[in-house]
Scaffold this motif. Structure first.
Motif, PDB file in Angstrom:
ATOM      1  N   PHE A 142     -25.365   9.504  14.812  1.00 47.92           N
ATOM      2  CA  PHE A 142     -24.375   8.931  13.686  1.00 47.92           C
ATOM      3  C   PHE A 142     -25.054   8.376  12.691  1.00 47.92           C
ATOM      4  O   PHE A 142     -27.375   7.818  13.676  1.00 47.92           O
ATOM      5  CB  PHE A 142     -23.187   7.806  14.268  1.00 47.92           C
ATOM      6  N   SER A 200     -26.545   5.861  11.280  1.00 47.44           N
ATOM      7  CA  SER A 200     -26.402   4.546  12.234  1.00 47.44           C
ATOM      8  C   SER A 200     -28.148   4.559  12.476  1.00 47.44           C
ATOM      9  O   SER A 200     -28.656   3.503  12.509  1.00 47.44           O
ATOM     10  CB  SER A 200     -25.363   3.575  12.476  1.00 47.44           C
ATOM     11  N   TYR A 254     -18.964  11.811  17.429  1.00 44.71           N
ATOM     12  CA  TYR A 254     -18.489  11.191  16.225  1.00 44.71           C
ATOM     13  C   TYR A 254     -18.731  12.665  14.846  1.00 44.71           C
ATOM     14  O   TYR A 254     -17.294  13.116  14.617  1.00 44.71           O
ATOM     15  CB  TYR A 254     -18.799  10.594  15.118  1.00 44.71           C
ATOM     16  N   ASP A 279     -24.670   4.580  22.678  1.00 41.52           N
ATOM     17  CA  ASP A 279     -23.730   4.894  21.822  1.00 41.52           C
ATOM     18  C   ASP A 279     -21.976   4.762  21.766  1.00 41.52           C
ATOM     19  O   ASP A 279     -21.087   5.809  21.968  1.00 41.52           O
ATOM     20  CB  ASP A 279     -24.002   5.102  20.097  1.00 41.52           C
ATOM     21  N   TYR A 299     -19.202   3.604  20.320  1.00 39.77           N
ATOM     22  CA  TYR A 299     -18.354   3.339  19.396  1.00 39.77           C
ATOM     23  C   TYR A 299     -16.889   4.134  19.478  1.00 39.77           C
ATOM     24  O   TYR A 299     -16.096   3.622  19.617  1.00 39.77           O
ATOM     25  CB  TYR A 299     -18.989   3.728  17.889  1.00 39.77           C
ATOM     26  N   HIS A 300     -17.132   5.729  19.972  1.00 38.98           N
ATOM     27  CA  HIS A 300     -15.612   6.297  19.902  1.00 38.98           C
ATOM     28  C   HIS A 300     -15.155   6.232  21.259  1.00 38.98           C
ATOM     29  O   HIS A 300     -14.911   7.250  21.293  1.00 38.98           O
ATOM     30  CB  HIS A 300     -16.417   8.051  19.391  1.00 38.98           C
ATOM     31  N   LYS A 311     -12.907   0.716  15.214  1.00 42.39           N
ATOM     32  CA  LYS A 311     -12.028   1.650  15.488  1.00 42.39           C
ATOM     33  C   LYS A 311     -10.766   2.094  16.177  1.00 42.39           C
ATOM     34  O   LYS A 311     -10.388   2.299  15.846  1.00 42.39           O
ATOM     35  CB  LYS A 311     -12.942   3.042  16.044  1.00 42.39           C
ATOM     36  N   CYS A 370     -19.102  -5.607  16.094  1.00 43.76           N
ATOM     37  CA  CYS A 370     -19.611  -5.003  17.085  1.00 43.76           C
ATOM     38  C   CYS A 370     -19.975  -5.979  18.182  1.00 43.76           C
ATOM     39  O   CYS A 370     -20.592  -7.404  18.048  1.00 43.76           O
ATOM     40  CB  CYS A 370     -21.280  -4.471  15.679  1.00 43.76           C
TER      41      CYS A 370
HETATM   42  C1  LIG Z   1     -20.543   7.102  16.780  1.00 43.08           C
HETATM   43  C2  LIG Z   1     -20.870   5.789  15.880  1.00 43.08           C
HETATM   44  N1  LIG Z   1     -21.985   5.204  16.052  1.00 43.08           N
HETATM   45  C3  LIG Z   1     -22.313   3.858  14.963  1.00 43.08           C
HETATM   46  C4  LIG Z   1     -21.342   3.892  13.847  1.00 43.08           C
HETATM   47  C5  LIG Z   1     -21.583   2.414  12.734  1.00 43.08           C
HETATM   48  O1  LIG Z   1     -21.181   2.018  12.705  1.00 43.08           O
HETATM   49  P1  LIG Z   1     -21.675   0.425  11.560  1.00 43.08           P
HETATM   50  O2  LIG Z   1     -20.690   0.772  10.617  1.00 43.08           O
HETATM   51  O3  LIG Z   1     -20.948  -0.600  12.589  1.00 43.08           O
HETATM   52  O4  LIG Z   1     -23.110   0.070  11.856  1.00 43.08           O
HETATM   53  C6  LIG Z   1     -20.090   4.473  13.978  1.00 43.08           C
HETATM   54  C7  LIG Z   1     -19.201   4.003  12.233  1.00 43.08           C
HETATM   55  O5  LIG Z   1     -18.401   5.343  12.036  1.00 43.08           O
HETATM   56  C8  LIG Z   1     -19.581   5.583  14.929  1.00 43.08           C
HETATM   57  O6  LIG Z   1     -19.124   6.888  14.577  1.00 43.08           O
END
Ligand SMILES: Cc1ncc(COP(=O)(O)O)c(C=O)c1O
Length: 287
Positions: A8, A10, A60, A86, A88-89, A113, A122
């Protein structure tokens, strides 16, 4: 730095910026073909010599998921290499057990999410003892050690607080705690959430095949339904992703698109009736 070509923004953006200044050297393993990604990534990791190995649990831009995080971590030979996943997903989207790697790998995720906690919350799982004194630091990182003398250098908390920054808005944390308590009360686990989303994905793809739409069909799935290592969204590859997104929005269907990818998310708050309604609207909007 060893990473993938599917991280992603970030992370990807920051790394590109460091590369511009010659401060980081990256090896990016292609995520596709997905079937061989874990083996190719492990082989690259096995060559060693990395300061950092950074990779997504669920990518993502495709939904492809790394099922064996422990195997990936085991492939990193140097104890001095930091490993960051990571998640997040993955968080509250796939059943995830970090016990085998909790002492070795960092895990990042957030509440926006799948945890229904909104923005601003986070978290970082920080393995005890690894990076005890992050160089990029904030004054909250000293809580628990504020009274220590600075003779031995800038003091840090020994727990995960060593990564804290500064004064922040904690409201998101209250939302996340409330959601987690509510899910617990209802007996809703990540495994159940994932199974629910998968069932909706299957219903959707079956129905979509029957619609025989030229603009959107199962043949465009980046991670086909038969591939079980997936997150809770479906990604279609089509040059028309942007135009389709707009047409669907006009029909009251919320998707998102990035480059040639169109994503449909399936959540706890959707039911079979919603998928039927989605298919009905798709038929009208795209036929
Ligand atoms: C896989 C993944 N990592 C990190 C993030 C980023 O998160 P943040 O906006 O809190 O940095 C996202 C946001 O969509 C994401 O999809």
């Amino acid at each position: 730095v060893l990473t993938s070509d599917g991280e992603f923004h970030s992370f990807a953006r920051q790394m590109r910026r460091l590369e511009e200044d010659g401060l980081a050297v990256l090896t990016r393993v292609a995520t596709e073909p997905f079937e061989s990604f874990a083996a190719r990534f492990a082989a690259a990791a096995g060559r060693g010599g990395h300061d950092l190995v950074y990779v997504s649990q669920v990518f993502y831009n495709s939904g492809f998921a790394l099922a064996d995080l422990a195997g990936l971590v085991a492939a990193v030979p140097d104890q001095s290499t930091e490993i960051v996943i990571d998640g997040y997903h993955g968080f509250l989207a796939r059943p995830t057990d970090l016990r085998a790697i909790e002492g070795r790998a960092f895990y990042l995720a957030g509440g926006y999410k799948y945890a229904m906690a909104g923005e601003g919350v986070c978290f970082l799982h920080a393995p005890p003892g690894r990076i005890p004194r992050p160089r990029d630091t904030g004054w909250f990182a000293a809580f628990g050690a504020l009274q220590d003398s600075v003779a031995g250098g800038v003091p840090y908390a020994e727990d995960g607080g060593r990564f804290l920054g500064a004064t922040f808005d904690p409201v998101g944390l209250y939302r996340l705690v409330a959601v987690l308590a509510w899910l617990d009360e209802q007996g809703v686990t990540p495994a159940k959430i994932h199974a629910h989303a998968r069932a909706l994905q299957e219903q959707f793809v079956d129905g979509l095949a029957n619609l025989r739409l030229a603009a959107l069909h199962p043949g465009q799935l980046v991670v086909p339904l038969g591939q079980t290592d997936r997150g809770n969204f479906l990604t279609f590859r089509t040059a028309e992703a942007g135009a389709l997104h707009r047409r669907l929005r006009d029909a009251g269907i919320v998707t998102d698109h990035r480059d040639d990818r169109l994503r449909f998310g399936f959540g706890l708050y959707h039911g079979a009736g919603d998928v039927d309604a989605l298919l009905g609207r798709l038929c009208t909007a795209l036929a």
